[in-house]
Design an enzyme around this catalytic site. Structure first.
Site, mmCIF file in Angstrom:
data_model
loop_
_atom_site.group_PDB
_atom_site.id
_atom_site.type_symbol
_atom_site.label_atom_id
_atom_site.label_comp_id
_atom_site.label_asym_id
_atom_site.label_seq_id
_atom_site.Cartn_x
_atom_site.Cartn_y
_atom_site.Cartn_z
ATOM 1 N N ARG A 21 0.987 -1.331 -0.005
ATOM 2 C CA ARG A 21 -0.017 0.084 0.111
ATOM 3 C C ARG A 21 0.666 1.445 -0.191
ATOM 4 O O ARG A 21 1.838 1.185 0.669
ATOM 5 C CB ARG A 21 -0.799 -0.011 1.254
ATOM 6 C CG ARG A 21 -1.959 -0.877 1.147
ATOM 7 C CD ARG A 21 -2.915 -0.651 2.315
ATOM 8 N NE ARG A 21 -4.123 -1.595 2.314
ATOM 9 C CZ ARG A 21 -4.211 -2.968 2.704
ATOM 10 N NH1 ARG A 21 -3.288 -3.438 3.242
ATOM 11 N NH2 ARG A 21 -5.386 -3.631 2.479
ATOM 12 N N HIS A 73 -27.648 47.372 1.294
ATOM 13 C CA HIS A 73 -28.820 47.444 2.412
ATOM 14 C C HIS A 73 -29.232 46.125 2.995
ATOM 15 O O HIS A 73 -29.318 45.942 4.042
ATOM 16 C CB HIS A 73 -29.787 48.727 1.827
ATOM 17 C CG HIS A 73 -30.939 48.634 3.051
ATOM 18 N ND1 HIS A 73 -31.955 48.029 3.103
ATOM 19 C CD2 HIS A 73 -31.012 49.874 3.895
ATOM 20 C CE1 HIS A 73 -32.744 48.583 4.158
ATOM 21 N NE2 HIS A 73 -32.041 49.400 4.632
ATOM 22 N N ARG A 79 -24.569 51.059 15.961
ATOM 23 C CA ARG A 79 -24.776 51.957 14.796
ATOM 24 C C ARG A 79 -25.942 52.896 15.177
ATOM 25 O O ARG A 79 -27.026 52.436 14.928
ATOM 26 C CB ARG A 79 -24.700 51.589 13.645
ATOM 27 C CG ARG A 79 -23.054 50.746 13.493
ATOM 28 C CD ARG A 79 -23.090 49.839 12.247
ATOM 29 N NE ARG A 79 -23.887 48.810 12.746
ATOM 30 C CZ ARG A 79 -23.667 47.387 12.530
ATOM 31 N NH1 ARG A 79 -22.658 47.084 11.393
ATOM 32 N NH2 ARG A 79 -24.312 46.279 13.021
ATOM 33 N N ARG A 138 -21.554 54.398 18.711
ATOM 34 C CA ARG A 138 -20.909 55.058 17.554
ATOM 35 C C ARG A 138 -22.033 56.204 17.262
ATOM 36 O O ARG A 138 -23.145 56.144 16.970
ATOM 37 C CB ARG A 138 -20.668 54.181 16.413
ATOM 38 C CG ARG A 138 -19.778 55.046 15.238
ATOM 39 C CD ARG A 138 -19.601 54.282 13.987
ATOM 40 N NE ARG A 138 -20.709 53.908 13.394
ATOM 41 C CZ ARG A 138 -20.856 53.133 12.380
ATOM 42 N NH1 ARG A 138 -19.533 52.593 11.883
ATOM 43 N NH2 ARG A 138 -21.839 52.995 11.449
ATOM 44 N N GLU A 198 -10.247 53.766 11.438
ATOM 45 C CA GLU A 198 -10.864 53.066 10.204
ATOM 46 C C GLU A 198 -10.273 53.894 8.962
ATOM 47 O O GLU A 198 -10.523 53.428 7.795
ATOM 48 C CB GLU A 198 -12.331 53.258 9.987
ATOM 49 C CG GLU A 198 -13.209 54.137 10.501
ATOM 50 C CD GLU A 198 -14.703 54.346 10.585
ATOM 51 O OE1 GLU A 198 -15.083 53.275 10.030
ATOM 52 O OE2 GLU A 198 -15.277 55.124 11.272
ATOM 53 N N GLY A 220 -12.441 49.449 12.999
ATOM 54 C CA GLY A 220 -13.421 49.451 12.072
ATOM 55 C C GLY A 220 -12.913 48.708 10.732
ATOM 56 O O GLY A 220 -12.580 49.694 9.870
ATOM 57 N N THR A 221 -12.593 47.460 10.567
ATOM 58 C CA THR A 221 -11.867 46.858 9.805
ATOM 59 C C THR A 221 -12.364 46.657 8.355
ATOM 60 O O THR A 221 -11.792 46.458 7.368
ATOM 61 C CB THR A 221 -11.185 45.635 10.312
ATOM 62 O OG1 THR A 221 -12.530 44.788 10.692
ATOM 63 C CG2 THR A 221 -10.136 45.919 11.176
ATOM 64 N N ASN A 222 -13.835 47.212 8.446
ATOM 65 C CA ASN A 222 -14.489 47.143 6.949
ATOM 66 C C ASN A 222 -14.080 48.253 6.251
ATOM 67 O O ASN A 222 -13.503 48.368 5.011
ATOM 68 C CB ASN A 222 -16.008 47.254 7.297
ATOM 69 C CG ASN A 222 -16.534 45.947 7.762
ATOM 70 O OD1 ASN A 222 -16.063 44.940 8.177
ATOM 71 N ND2 ASN A 222 -17.861 46.238 7.960
ATOM 72 N N ASP A 223 -14.079 49.638 6.785
ATOM 73 C CA ASP A 223 -13.577 50.641 6.199
ATOM 74 C C ASP A 223 -12.250 50.670 6.160
ATOM 75 O O ASP A 223 -11.654 51.137 4.963
ATOM 76 C CB ASP A 223 -14.225 51.990 6.938
ATOM 77 C CG ASP A 223 -15.605 52.145 6.536
ATOM 78 O OD1 ASP A 223 -16.218 51.251 5.870
ATOM 79 O OD2 ASP A 223 -16.213 53.305 6.997
ATOM 80 N N CYS A 230 -14.208 45.909 15.398
ATOM 81 C CA CYS A 230 -15.645 45.938 15.225
ATOM 82 C C CYS A 230 -16.149 45.857 13.951
ATOM 83 O O CYS A 230 -17.165 46.211 13.636
ATOM 84 C CB CYS A 230 -16.255 47.052 15.976
ATOM 85 S SG CYS A 230 -15.975 48.723 15.549
#
EC number: 2.7.9.1
Lengths: 888, 888
Positions: free
Chosen positions: B89, B458, B564, B620, B748, B769-772, B834
């Site tokens: 094998r 949205h 928010r 915020r 951000e 704010g790691t998105n922005d 966040c």
């Protein structure tokens, strides 16, 4: 602060921080042996002590200084037969400008006869009157109105009607003055409850104390703050023997400029007032007369010898100050005394001429001359400007989007602008806003005005590129293109009516304003040659078309640092092919449309390379999102669909598909390059084929620099670089010609700056696009910042608009990080800056310190950048020398 | 690589890097004393030598190993009376999965009689036939089709119709097998020009060499690369004595799971095939039967003793592997032999149950159990999901915007959704896109589907907040709300027709798909308790409304990390006041409109504070640009104007004034706060008044954390902090109550990260704010990234979507810079994250390493974050312990 009094002879008062700026200037002039009254300086530290404790705080030091002054002048204060008169002038410490002077201290009842023995009774009394008038309000707090009312009840000619020197004063006049003095002294007694100070020493002490206290008062501190001065600045004093401008013989006062303040020509000029003192000329009671010229009342005509003596003193002052000066002087019985000499305030052109002349006269090094000029002043040399002396009827105000000025007939459409141009009358194109379809009209217009838009609107960007004056965002004007009427400033203008656009002031003017034409030769040309010899950094131009490149070459740049290829696509035929490409179904149809663009783009590149021969040319591949090439309105979209023969629904659908919420952060730059490979492949091919053709045409190698925009990861670079290499290989085979080229990265995302090390491993150059980098570092769209930028600047939230002057703390740090990492990735990586900051002197200095190889800016700002780069080099060298071990 | 051969008994082959993964597993099982055939392992280094030089390269080492094996088994290879048979094998090295096995080596003309003595003549010949069929294609390169054709010319039952064990083979059958063997050997001779290897040793050597060469071939390397395996991975071998599943007595082969792969319940299950070998069951020639249960053909019914022995072996294997296992076994004349045991492949719920059970059984530490679970698997526990076993009719595909699944009647409007909800039938809201006006309908809908929009549209954002399943950007579906028809997947649906939204798969399905319901209790609950005990970092929830906060509290979070506040303004009455504020002329009118919003917002905050009592709440201040609160269409603007009683021109003008080219980079966040002070003042007042009221209601202090968004300079922080302090002072006086609060900065923009030191001096906390921050660091709008994100991920330009998993190299470095600088500015500054990354396990691990105090995410992802945080803590502790001086 020393606790001992700090009073020195003027000649020893060179330390401005200690004795104030005026004392330091006078020290410099005294040292040069110029004719000046003797005097001494009281330190700013002493000024503070006087403010709190009165002049007595100076103790015996003031007596000693006075005694020395009396000895030097040969007269004594309060002496009954030949008394010494004094002036007390404020000498403000660093960071503030000074206060008024008190003259004629020492004339009083006791000394009047002694003064009269020297200058006659009327003159003596007039001096006494003047002392009371200036002293009482300042030192005793007497109401000025009360004094003036008292004067008005006696004949008014007392001051204004002083007879010309030489004429004997009538007894009447002396008696009249005596009555006026008595009347003023009565007011003083009434208002203060005490007689006017009877002794010269009392006058001196009070003058010092009152000035010092006034300076230290909260109100004065607030005023300084409001003026932007340092509220904590100290106040010293200059106490001098009076040179009397009133009296027998040739007496008077005036000011003289060592060179022409407007042109900088080395010609003495100025004004003077016979039988006058200090600021009489400025008060406007009598009309002063010119110093020079052959008019009856000039000093040159009246007393050529006195003028010669004055001229010599002015020359001496210029030498002492190592700059052109404006001199304040007094003539006492034919003898010249200098009271002050400040650097001559001057216009932009004069500044250049004077700096160059001084250097050529050997008074300055060339480096020092270069440092004398604020580079932004050069704008006046580069564009026509509205004559500052001319009257101006402003009909609208907006943003000063592109400097220079032009007058011409109003055109409401690009087509109309072309018609006017064909007739040889370049027009002022007036639009709500402009778009790609207006480009041709803008090319032939003399200037542009739009009702809407900001500093990065289409009109603003294109006009700056063209070097055409432009004002945008003129909100008050009303434009009715259908009716062909522009309503502005309460007036109506029809197409063809002449207006002026002043792009420097951001104003639209009625009619044709008189212009001052640009001046590229003479001192300006010399300065530029010196600047080029002194600068380390290259200065390239942003040039998008062959026409731009020709302008750039004229401005003697070191290459093209940014050719935005998309600007080549806006001409009518080209934008049609571009739109076909955008509407194409699939890569093959796209390639077919791009194949039509290829010859145009290649031809442009050939021309660009030939024009810039021998110099590097950096070409940025397509950057904007594709929707920028489509029309916006529904009607225009229908027209486009008809013209292309495709269903309007398809055009609309494609436009909707391409629409973006945040175009700045969208499908543009290398993202387009990665996902729609055909575009960059066509552009690379056009560049390489053009390089081959231009090299053949000029018999010199052409090494294009291909720049990839909006990179955020190294993988984008490597992927696109591979595709570009493949195109290069193909062109080499097809053309059977070898050539070399460079591929570089436009660093305009924060991430590209952070990842500069790995990016530089595969990039021969990094060029910082600081416009976008600033937008992203702040999270701030330049186009949308208008709503709060003014408020932010006013509140000091931003010390400066970061789009005008590089934000050193934030964006600048990213640049420094990228420079360090980029060099780690590739030690010889070429570093440039190609944002609009490339034309901003402070930003250019930053680039010098950061070790950039070049900056690139609009051709019309290239001279500014060249000078700024020279200054930066000189200062950096100086810093290095100061920091060198030998200097330590 | 050693030059000496490296062959060891299986029990000594635990080093997977040296002998491959399979050998290492078998070593583990052997060590545990489980019933297994004896064998030895050949290293991957030797595998490489075999590939280049053949099996001879192993020299005498192979002979020695064989001799030991023969001794252990008590049979000799090639022995005429009782020959040893072997299996070979593959045991692939790390980073790759293995290749097929060759069984029954050692049966040949010479040994057939000896084998027959043990298993009967038919079985012996069948083993020989099997050897030729598997060996000839792999080791000799014989065409499989040719072999099968030869077989088909002889009776077809040869393999498939093997008689059940115990029945004596008929002479016919043995003769038939002999003819088949002869036919196959003839094919081999014809195809290879040589007879089938006549000796067992020849067979062994060729099997090894052929497998090794196949593995090293360019084609196999490319296949590995395509599979994502390491193309350079080596191949070792496991050589074992055969356990024969064919022969007299209870013989067969099968596989057994130690626990239920679907639920994790500790119940043995599996399948087996009597008179079968290796992969026979998988080949599907005969139907395997279950191991357990009371059916006639189960092993449990047939031979309970054998099942008991197997169960014991499986338990042993589980203990040896410290995990649930899937075992491969052979029964030879009633005796169990294990051939392999791999970790049991399992569903999400089973994974949790097994890890918890193993820990409770004492087989694992709790920490190890926590590390066993991929946190993302918890999604299945948190939301209903479509039963994976059920058939699905997909009618549309889009982006998986919010997980979970729901079925319900189609509603084309928010109103319709409310009607369905009132009837107790929560609807699936299907829209082109959603806006603030749809919020109420979304609240009561079971799920949402939109034709347009991306991951931050949205609909997507609201649905994630609500925990409702959502699919956006379903481009293929056609929606005609006027006609009330949805066309999708070739079918039409009218309002009320039932469909299913699968938010996990990003699909819309016809009808009501069967669901698996969420499971919060049992093993899941236990796991969460353990996770909370092991994690250092806090896990907070993003909760915008009291309703959100209630959900968050249910998920046992440590506070609210992001409220928010703008989401409080979208209810009909509130948005009216908000719009009045936006349309107001001047600060006073603005204040009046805001005064109407104050009580609502205060009431929400009171509720929020009461719900979260004892836990921190970060609020915020208003962030989005004001135009987001205005309707978009011309008609809606007219309606608004009518409702407000203002001219429509004014509304349009204000909307035009507020419109932005790049809203992400525009007039929002603290820019709004700085320039329109009334808004933040109202919000601060609402927060402070609510804090006072909530403290009274709960008799516990409330310390709100006020967060300022979109900061790019310290001056913004100081200016707004001062204004907030003034409001706090006013509220303290009015209410005659003291309270404390914190002010912090939402980091951000890249610039805020770079300037974190000075910002932290005036900020009690920094929340990233790691998105922005990701959008700005990449220069990439999340909403506009849809056009190329897939292409970028496919091409590997982005290794992962940086909006899903934190970009450690770019954004992460900015975080590290900010953490270091922030601590320099304020050593005890509280650090949080966040963005949506707070719910991504890899990003959570990064935050642990960066020393964050907490992460905050959607309530519905909080369990994922809690587990990820626990894992990060455990791993970090482990790394620290490994790096400790004692461990070095």
């Amino acid at each position: 602060m020393t606790s001992r009094s700090d009073i020195v002879d003027l000649i020893d008062a060179a330390d401005a921080a200690r004795y104030g700026a005026k004392a330091a200037r006078l020290a410099r002039l005294s040292k040069a042996g110029l004719p000046m009254p003797p005097g001494f300086a009281i330190s700013t530290a002493d000024g503070a002590r006087i403010a709190s404790q009165g002049a007595g705080a100076l103790g015996p030091a003031l007596d000693v200084a006075l005694a020395r002054l009396e000895e030097a002048r040969g007269r004594r204060l309060g002496d009954a037969t030949d008394p010494l008169l004094l002036s007390v002038r404020a000498s403000a410490g660093e960071g503030a400008s000074g206060a008024a002077a008190i003259l004629n201290i020492g004339v009083c009842a006791m000394t009047e006869a002694g003064v009269a023995r020297r200058v006659g009774l009327s003159a003596a009394r007039e001096l006494r009157l003047r002392l009371i008038l200036s002293f009482a309000p300042v030192a005793l707090g007497v109401d000025v109105d009360a004094l003036e009312q008292a004067l008005s009840q006696t004949p008014a000619e007392a001051l204004a009607g002083a007879p010309p020197s030489g004429a004997a004063p009538s007894g009447d006049r002396a008696a009249e003055l005596a009555r006026q003095i008595a009347a003023l002294e009565a007011v003083v007694l009434e208002e203060t409850g005490a007689p006017f100070p009877a002794t010269p020493r009392e006058q001196l002490d009070l003058a010092l104390a009152a000035s010092a206290r006034g300076w230290a008062s909260p109100r004065a501190r607030m005023l300084r703050m409001a003026r932007g001065d340092d509220p904590e600045a100290g106040l010293g004093f200059v106490v001098e023997a009076m040179a009397l401008g009133i009296g027998p013989g040739l007496c008077g006062a005036g000011s003289a400029d060592s060179r022409c303040a407007r042109t900088g020509a080395p010609l003495l000029s100025g004004r003077w007032l016979a039988q006058g003192q200090g600021e009489d000329a400025a008060l406007g009671l009598r009309q002063p007369t010119p110093l020079t010229g052959h008019g009856a009342d000039t000093l040159e005509s009246a007393e050529p010898g006195a003028l010669a003596a004055l001229a010599e003193a002015v020359r001496g002052a210029e030498a002492a100050m190592a700059d052109a000066v404006r001199v304040e002087f007094t003539l006492e019985n034919g003898a010249v005394s200098l009271l002050d000499a400040v650097t001559l305030p001057r216009g932009a052109r004069a500044a250049v001429r004077i700096a160059v002349d001084l250097a050529e006269e050997g008074r300055l090094t060339r480096a020092a001359a270069l440092l004398r000029i604020d580079p932004r002043l050069l704008i006046e040399h580069l564009h026509p400007t509205v004559d500052p002396a001319a009257p101006r009827e402003v009909i609208g105000r907006g943003l000063a989007a592109s400097p220079g000025a032009a007058a011409g007939p109003v055109a409401f459409s690009a087509d109309a602008a072309e018609v006017f141009a064909a007739r040889g009358e370049p027009a002022i194109l007036v639009r709500m806003e402009t778009g790609p379809e207006d480009i041709r009209g803008m090319h032939v217009a003399a200037g542009v005005i739009t009702a809407r838009g900001g500093m990065t609107s289409h009109a603003a960007v294109v006009a700056r590129g063209l070097g055409a004056p432009c004002v945008v965002g003129v909100g008050d004007m009303k434009l009715d293109p259908e009716a062909g009427v522009l309503s502005a400033g309460g007036r109506s203008f029809r197409e063809g009516d002449v207006i002026t656009v002043d792009g420097g002031a951001g104003e639209a003017l009625a009619g044709a304003a008189p212009m001052v034409q640009p001046e590229f030769s003479g001192a300006f040309a010399t300065l530029m040659v010196w600047a080029d010899a002194h600068r380390r950094m290259g200065v390239r131009a942003n040039a998008d078309t062959p026409a731009d490149a020709r302008v750039a070459r004229g401005f003697n740049v070191d290459g093209v640092g940014l050719c935005r290829t998309e600007h080549m696509f806006f001409e009518p035929e080209r934008i049609t092919a571009m739109r076909e490409m955008i509407l194409a179904d699939g890569p093959d149809a796209r390639r077919a449309a791009l194949a039509r663009l290829l010859p145009w783009q290649r031809a442009d590149f050939v021309e660009l390379f030939v024009i810039m021969r021998g110099l590097p040319v950096t070409i940025r591949l397509l950057d904007p999102p594709l929707h920028e090439f489509l029309p916006r309105s529904d009607r225009d979209l229908s027209d486009l669909a008809k013209a292309m023969g495709v269903p309007v629904a398809k055009v609309r659908a494609r436009a909707a598909e391409l629409a973006e919420i945040n175009p700045m952060l969208g499908m543009r730059g290398c993202r387009l390059g990665v996902t729609v490979p055909e575009i960059y492949e066509m552009q690379a091919r056009a560049i390489f084929e053009a390089a081959v053709e231009a090299a053949e045409a000029t018999s010199a190698p052409v090494v294009p620099e291909i720049m990839i925009p909006l990179v955020s990861t190294n993988r984008e670079m490597t992927l696109l670089r591979e595709r570009i290499e493949a195109v290069a290989e193909a062109v080499r085979e097809e053309r059977e010609r070898g050539f070399s080229y460079k591929v570089g990265c436009m660093v305009e995302t924060p991430r590209a700056a952070l990842r500069a090390e790995e990016i530089a491993e595969g990039a021969e150059f990094l060029s910082f696009g600081t416009n976008d980098l600033t937008q992203m570092t702040y999270g701030l769209s330049r186009d949308d910042s208008g709503g709060f930028m003014r408020a932010y600047l006013a509140a000091g939230v931003f010390p400066e608009d970061p789009f005008h002057s590089l934000d050193v703390e934030g964006v600048g740090e990213l640049l420094l990080i990228a420079v360090e990492r980029g060099r780690r990735g590739r030690p010889n990586v070429n570093l440039g800056l190609c944002g609009e900051h490339g034309g901003d002197p402070a930003s250019v200095r930053f680039c010098e310190l950061a070790g950039f190889d070049y900056v690139s800016c609009s051709p019309y700002r290239a001279p500014i950048a060249r000078l700024a780069a020279a200054q930066a080099s000189i200062l950096a060298r100086r810093d290095r020398d100061d920091g060198a071990p030998g200097a330590a």
